[in-house]
Scaffold this motif. Structure first.
Motif, PDB file in Angstrom:
ATOM      1  N   THR A  23       0.822  -1.220   0.000  1.00  0.00           N
ATOM      2  CA  THR A  23       0.000   0.000   0.000  1.00  0.00           C
ATOM      3  C   THR A  23       0.850   1.262   0.000  1.00  0.00           C
ATOM      4  OG1 THR A  23      -0.089   0.043   2.413  1.00  0.00           O
ATOM      5  CG2 THR A  23      -1.871  -1.118   1.288  1.00  0.00           C
ATOM      6  N   GLY A  24       2.165   1.103   0.295  1.00  0.00           N
ATOM      7  CA  GLY A  24       3.041   2.270   0.331  1.00  0.00           C
ATOM      8  C   GLY A  24       2.842   3.113   1.580  1.00  0.00           C
ATOM      9  N   GLN A  25       2.162   2.536   2.587  1.00  0.00           N
ATOM     10  CA  GLN A  25       1.949   3.276   3.842  1.00  0.00           C
ATOM     11  C   GLN A  25       2.165   2.350   5.020  1.00  0.00           C
ATOM     12  OE1 GLN A  25      -1.990   4.821   3.794  1.00  0.00           O
ATOM     13  NE2 GLN A  25      -1.481   6.436   2.318  1.00  0.00           N
ATOM     14  N   PRO A  26       2.604   2.910   6.168  1.00  0.00           N
ATOM     15  CA  PRO A  26       2.737   2.047   7.350  1.00  0.00           C
ATOM     16  C   PRO A  26       1.357   1.536   7.766  1.00  0.00           C
ATOM     17  CG  PRO A  26       3.182   4.359   7.910  1.00  0.00           C
ATOM     18  CD  PRO A  26       2.993   4.303   6.428  1.00  0.00           C
ATOM     19  N   VAL A  27       1.298   0.268   8.206  1.00  0.00           N
ATOM     20  CA  VAL A  27       0.008  -0.322   8.586  1.00  0.00           C
ATOM     21  C   VAL A  27       0.105  -0.865  10.008  1.00  0.00           C
ATOM     22  CG1 VAL A  27      -1.660  -2.153   8.060  1.00  0.00           C
ATOM     23  CG2 VAL A  27      -0.546  -0.911   6.197  1.00  0.00           C
ATOM     24  N   THR A  28      -0.802  -0.400  10.866  1.00  0.00           N
ATOM     25  CA  THR A  28      -0.823  -0.881  12.252  1.00  0.00           C
ATOM     26  C   THR A  28      -1.785  -2.062  12.354  1.00  0.00           C
ATOM     27  OG1 THR A  28      -2.664   0.596  12.733  1.00  0.00           O
ATOM     28  CG2 THR A  28      -0.447   1.451  13.158  1.00  0.00           C
ATOM     29  N   PRO A  29      -1.636  -2.894  13.424  1.00  0.00           N
ATOM     30  CA  PRO A  29      -2.577  -4.022  13.570  1.00  0.00           C
ATOM     31  C   PRO A  29      -4.053  -3.591  13.573  1.00  0.00           C
ATOM     32  CG  PRO A  29      -0.688  -4.353  14.978  1.00  0.00           C
ATOM     33  CD  PRO A  29      -0.522  -2.983  14.381  1.00  0.00           C
ATOM     34  N   PRO A  30      -4.442  -2.500  14.279  1.00  0.00           N
ATOM     35  CA  PRO A  30      -5.873  -2.143  14.226  1.00  0.00           C
ATOM     36  C   PRO A  30      -6.354  -1.832  12.804  1.00  0.00           C
ATOM     37  CG  PRO A  30      -4.769  -0.898  15.959  1.00  0.00           C
ATOM     38  CD  PRO A  30      -3.700  -1.635  15.218  1.00  0.00           C
ATOM     39  N   LYS A  31      -5.478  -1.212  12.016  1.00  0.00           N
ATOM     40  CA  LYS A  31      -5.866  -0.916  10.625  1.00  0.00           C
ATOM     41  C   LYS A  31      -6.069  -2.203   9.846  1.00  0.00           C
ATOM     42  CE  LYS A  31      -3.917   3.553   9.289  1.00  0.00           C
ATOM     43  NZ  LYS A  31      -2.809   4.124   8.538  1.00  0.00           N
ATOM     44  N   ALA A  32      -5.139  -3.140  10.040  1.00  0.00           N
ATOM     45  CA  ALA A  32      -5.256  -4.428   9.342  1.00  0.00           C
ATOM     46  C   ALA A  32      -6.518  -5.143   9.802  1.00  0.00           C
ATOM     47  CB  ALA A  32      -4.020  -5.285   9.629  1.00  0.00           C
ATOM     48  N   GLN A  33      -6.808  -5.019  11.096  1.00  0.00           N
ATOM     49  CA  GLN A  33      -8.000  -5.676  11.641  1.00  0.00           C
ATOM     50  C   GLN A  33      -9.272  -5.107  11.014  1.00  0.00           C
ATOM     51  OE1 GLN A  33      -8.474  -5.318  15.876  1.00  0.00           O
ATOM     52  NE2 GLN A  33      -9.882  -7.058  15.951  1.00  0.00           N
ATOM     53  N   ASN A  34      -9.313  -3.787  10.871  1.00  0.00           N
ATOM     54  CA  ASN A  34     -10.477  -3.164  10.216  1.00  0.00           C
ATOM     55  C   ASN A  34     -10.661  -3.687   8.798  1.00  0.00           C
ATOM     56  OD1 ASN A  34     -11.210  -1.642  12.338  1.00  0.00           O
ATOM     57  ND2 ASN A  34     -10.109   0.214  11.675  1.00  0.00           N
ATOM     58  N   ALA A  35      -9.536  -3.787   8.092  1.00  0.00           N
ATOM     59  CA  ALA A  35      -9.618  -4.258   6.701  1.00  0.00           C
ATOM     60  C   ALA A  35     -10.152  -5.690   6.668  1.00  0.00           C
ATOM     61  CB  ALA A  35      -8.243  -4.178   6.044  1.00  0.00           C
ATOM     62  N   LEU A  36      -9.638  -6.530   7.576  1.00  0.00           N
ATOM     63  CA  LEU A  36     -10.095  -7.932   7.630  1.00  0.00           C
ATOM     64  C   LEU A  36     -11.592  -7.995   7.930  1.00  0.00           C
ATOM     65  CD1 LEU A  36      -7.668 -10.227   9.629  1.00  0.00           C
ATOM     66  CD2 LEU A  36      -8.776 -10.734   7.466  1.00  0.00           C
ATOM     67  N   GLU A  37     -12.012  -7.165   8.908  1.00  0.00           N
ATOM     68  CA  GLU A  37     -13.427  -7.147   9.286  1.00  0.00           C
ATOM     69  C   GLU A  37     -14.298  -6.730   8.096  1.00  0.00           C
ATOM     70  OE1 GLU A  37     -15.808  -8.087  11.712  1.00  0.00           O
ATOM     71  OE2 GLU A  37     -13.899  -9.118  11.921  1.00  0.00           O
ATOM     72  N   SER A  38     -13.835  -5.725   7.348  1.00  0.00           N
ATOM     73  CA  SER A  38     -14.713  -5.288   6.259  1.00  0.00           C
ATOM     74  C   SER A  38     -14.740  -6.332   5.134  1.00  0.00           C
ATOM     75  CB  SER A  38     -14.376  -3.878   5.764  1.00  0.00           C
ATOM     76  OG  SER A  38     -13.169  -3.898   5.100  1.00  0.00           O
ATOM     77  N   LEU A  39     -13.655  -7.107   4.980  1.00  0.00           N
ATOM     78  CA  LEU A  39     -13.685  -8.206   4.000  1.00  0.00           C
ATOM     79  C   LEU A  39     -14.672  -9.287   4.440  1.00  0.00           C
ATOM     80  CD1 LEU A  39      -9.856  -8.612   3.298  1.00  0.00           C
ATOM     81  CD2 LEU A  39     -11.584  -7.879   1.654  1.00  0.00           C
ATOM     82  N   ARG A  40     -14.830  -9.410   5.748  1.00  0.00           N
ATOM     83  CA  ARG A  40     -15.718 -10.425   6.292  1.00  0.00           C
ATOM     84  C   ARG A  40     -17.180  -9.980   6.246  1.00  0.00           C
ATOM     85  NH1 ARG A  40     -16.855 -13.217  11.213  1.00  0.00           N
ATOM     86  NH2 ARG A  40     -16.651 -11.355  12.476  1.00  0.00           N
ATOM     87  N   GLN A  41     -17.386  -8.674   6.401  1.00  0.00           N
ATOM     88  CA  GLN A  41     -18.757  -8.161   6.495  1.00  0.00           C
ATOM     89  C   GLN A  41     -19.400  -7.912   5.139  1.00  0.00           C
ATOM     90  OE1 GLN A  41     -20.291  -8.224   9.179  1.00  0.00           O
ATOM     91  NE2 GLN A  41     -18.606  -8.443  10.631  1.00  0.00           N
ATOM     92  N   ARG A  42     -18.593  -7.918   4.070  1.00  0.00           N
ATOM     93  CA  ARG A  42     -19.167  -7.667   2.748  1.00  0.00           C
ATOM     94  C   ARG A  42     -20.171  -8.744   2.366  1.00  0.00           C
ATOM     95  NH1 ARG A  42     -15.968  -5.087  -1.268  1.00  0.00           N
ATOM     96  NH2 ARG A  42     -16.816  -6.610  -2.709  1.00  0.00           N
ATOM     97  N   THR A  43     -21.065  -8.390   1.433  1.00  0.00           N
ATOM     98  CA  THR A  43     -21.940  -9.410   0.859  1.00  0.00           C
ATOM     99  C   THR A  43     -21.637  -9.486  -0.633  1.00  0.00           C
ATOM    100  OG1 THR A  43     -23.560  -8.159   2.115  1.00  0.00           O
ATOM    101  CG2 THR A  43     -24.299 -10.188   1.066  1.00  0.00           C
ATOM    102  N   PRO A  44     -21.209 -10.618  -1.159  1.00  0.00           N
ATOM    103  CA  PRO A  44     -20.850 -11.813  -0.408  1.00  0.00           C
ATOM    104  C   PRO A  44     -19.543 -11.622   0.352  1.00  0.00           C
ATOM    105  CG  PRO A  44     -20.284 -12.070  -2.723  1.00  0.00           C
ATOM    106  CD  PRO A  44     -20.956 -10.737  -2.602  1.00  0.00           C
ATOM    107  N   ALA A  45     -19.413 -12.334   1.478  1.00  0.00           N
ATOM    108  CA  ALA A  45     -18.198 -12.202   2.289  1.00  0.00           C
ATOM    109  C   ALA A  45     -17.006 -12.722   1.495  1.00  0.00           C
ATOM    110  CB  ALA A  45     -18.358 -12.997   3.568  1.00  0.00           C
ATOM    111  N   LEU A  46     -15.857 -12.080   1.667  1.00  0.00           N
ATOM    112  CA  LEU A  46     -14.654 -12.577   0.986  1.00  0.00           C
ATOM    113  C   LEU A  46     -13.769 -13.352   1.956  1.00  0.00           C
ATOM    114  CD1 LEU A  46     -13.751  -9.512  -1.270  1.00  0.00           C
ATOM    115  CD2 LEU A  46     -14.628 -11.728  -1.975  1.00  0.00           C
TER     116      LEU A  46
END
Ligand SMILES: Nc1ncnc2c1ncn2[C@@H]1O[C@H](COP(=O)(O)OP(=O)(O)OP(=O)(O)O)[C@@H](O)[C@H]1O
Ligand SMILES: [Mg+2]
Length: 397
Positions: free
Chosen positions: A329-352
């Protein structure tokens, strides 16, 4: 819609489940994985269940996807309870009608059929023992989409209870409880068997065989019967098309039906039309995954990429993963940021993304692995936005 019966496969599995096969471990639980829409549920219900019943077993079938809002643990308990009530028949009905909660089985076990699996009710082991005793037959429990049990703590507890029921009810050469679990994703099913703490540690996941040449031969025979003018049908071409459809009978049969439709003004043979439909389907499936991927935010893309690349070894927040996300991504990524991304991948319809109650992750649709592998192999990973034509530069002229 035609149904092609798979009796030989069903019979082989029944033998294995009873521990009568010389080799193999199916009597400790049979775990079957096959991709989506390849005919798992049909096989389990239309072929395996009758074969087990024919052999004298009482069968409980439960699909954990039947109602995704319900807890998988409850669904399993209820399915056992329903079959138990059927077995107890008039005794249970009379008892329930007269307000009696407990039904006594074989003079030994008292069971409240409405409370099976609940903390204060009969345990699953007792319920299965009751079922075995009242039916005077071995019990076969078929759990379709079993990986879904791992998404809740109650579901996980139910799996552990089933493992314990198996160990209590079975002796070598004397199998009273057969467990059959199926799922569309080997990676997810593996969580049931692959670690020391997994409920069925030590068991293997088997690939449920796909419909094959005998299915194609059956279809060819039907076509030749109905359209004698088309003899001989090119079965090799149909087999190739079926493979391109990912061995999914529904899409294949739809394409065959379409190609044979008297209104489809076909000037040539119908087989090439079926092949063409198969290629289109493949292209469509890939385009769908590509557009889903391209629609993600950069960090979501990076997380999904890492998950596809690492599979079972995926650890979302270790230093290496964070470095990977930052690099992509070209940017520093913290665990909470990664967690948010994972959560939104899970919450999508259809889930990824799929997550177990123990925070293990997997891609939701295992077909993505194949897509990722193919693109990596062809050097076309990651997918990129289509190039826009360069803006017109009037100064050029
Ligand atoms: N033996 C068969 N003969 C003919 N058609 C079949 C057969 N098995 C499955 N099909 C067809 O294929 C489609 C998918 O079958 P099924 O629902 O059993 O697959 P599945 O693997 O359980 O799918 P899912 O991943 O959605 O749970 C259905 O339309 C079904 O009618
Ligand atoms: Mg199914």
């Amino acid at each position: 819609m035609i149904h092609f019966p798979r009796r030989a496969l069903a019979q082989d599995l029944v033998t294995a489940l009873q521990g009568k096969g010389l080799l193999g471990d199916a009597h400790n639980g049979l775990f079957l994985a096959a991709p989506r829409r390849t005919g798992k549920s049909t096989f389990l219900q239309a072929d395996l269940q009758p074969a087990l019943e024919q052999d004298g077993a009482v069968v409980v079938y439960v699909d954990l996807w039947a109602d995704q809002r319900r807890d998988p643990g409850d669904l399993i308990a209820e399915a056992i309870g329903r079959t138990l009530i059927q077995q107890l028949g008039p005794v249970a009905k009379a008892a329930r009608a007269s307000g009696l909660e407990n039904v006594t089985i074989a003079g030994v076990l008292k069971i409240d059929t409405s409370k099976i699996g609940k903390m204060d009710g009969a345990t699953l082991t007792e319920a299965l023992r009751a079922l075995h005793q009242s039916a005077k037959a071995p019990v076969a429990l078929i759990i379709d989409e079993a990986q879904h049990a791992l998404t809740s703590e109650a579901g996980e507890a139910a799996m552990t209870a089933l493992k314990s029921a198996r160990d209590q009810l079975n002796r070598p050469g004397d199998i009273h409880l057969m467990l059959i679990m199926s799922g569309s994703d080997r990676d997810k099913l593996l969580r049931l068997v692959n670690t020391n703490g997994a409920p069925f540690y030590g068991s293997q996941i088997q690939r449920m065989p796909e419909l094959g040449p005998d299915f194609i031969a059956h279809v060819v025979q039907l076509i030749e019967q109905q359209h004698p003018d088309l003899q001989p049908v090119d079965s090799a071409a149909l087999a190739t098309a079926f493979a391109s459809f990912g061995h999914r009978p529904q899409f294949f049969m739809a394409a065959v039906g379409q190609a044979l439709n008297p209104l489809a003004d076909l000037q040539t043979r119908f087989e090439p039309a079926v092949l063409e439909a198969a290629h289109q389907r493949q292209a469509q499936d890939e385009a769908q995954m590509e557009s889903e991927y391209l629609g993600l935010k950069p960090l979501e893309q990076a997380v999904l990429w890492r998950l596809l690349e690492q599979g079972q070894r995926f650890r979302p927040y270790d230093a290496e993963a964070l470095r990977f996300y930052a690099d992509k991504t070209g940017q520093p990524v913290t665990p909470p940021k990664a967690q948010n991304a994972l959560e939104s991948l899970r919450q999508r319809t259809p889930a990824l993304v799929w997550k177990s109650a123990r925070s293990e992750y997997a891609v939701d649709d295992a077909a993505m692995h194949r897509w990722f592998a193919l693109r990596t192999q062809h050097g076309t990973w990651p997918p990129e936005e289509p190039q826009h034509p360069l803006p017109f530069d009037p100064g050029q002229f």
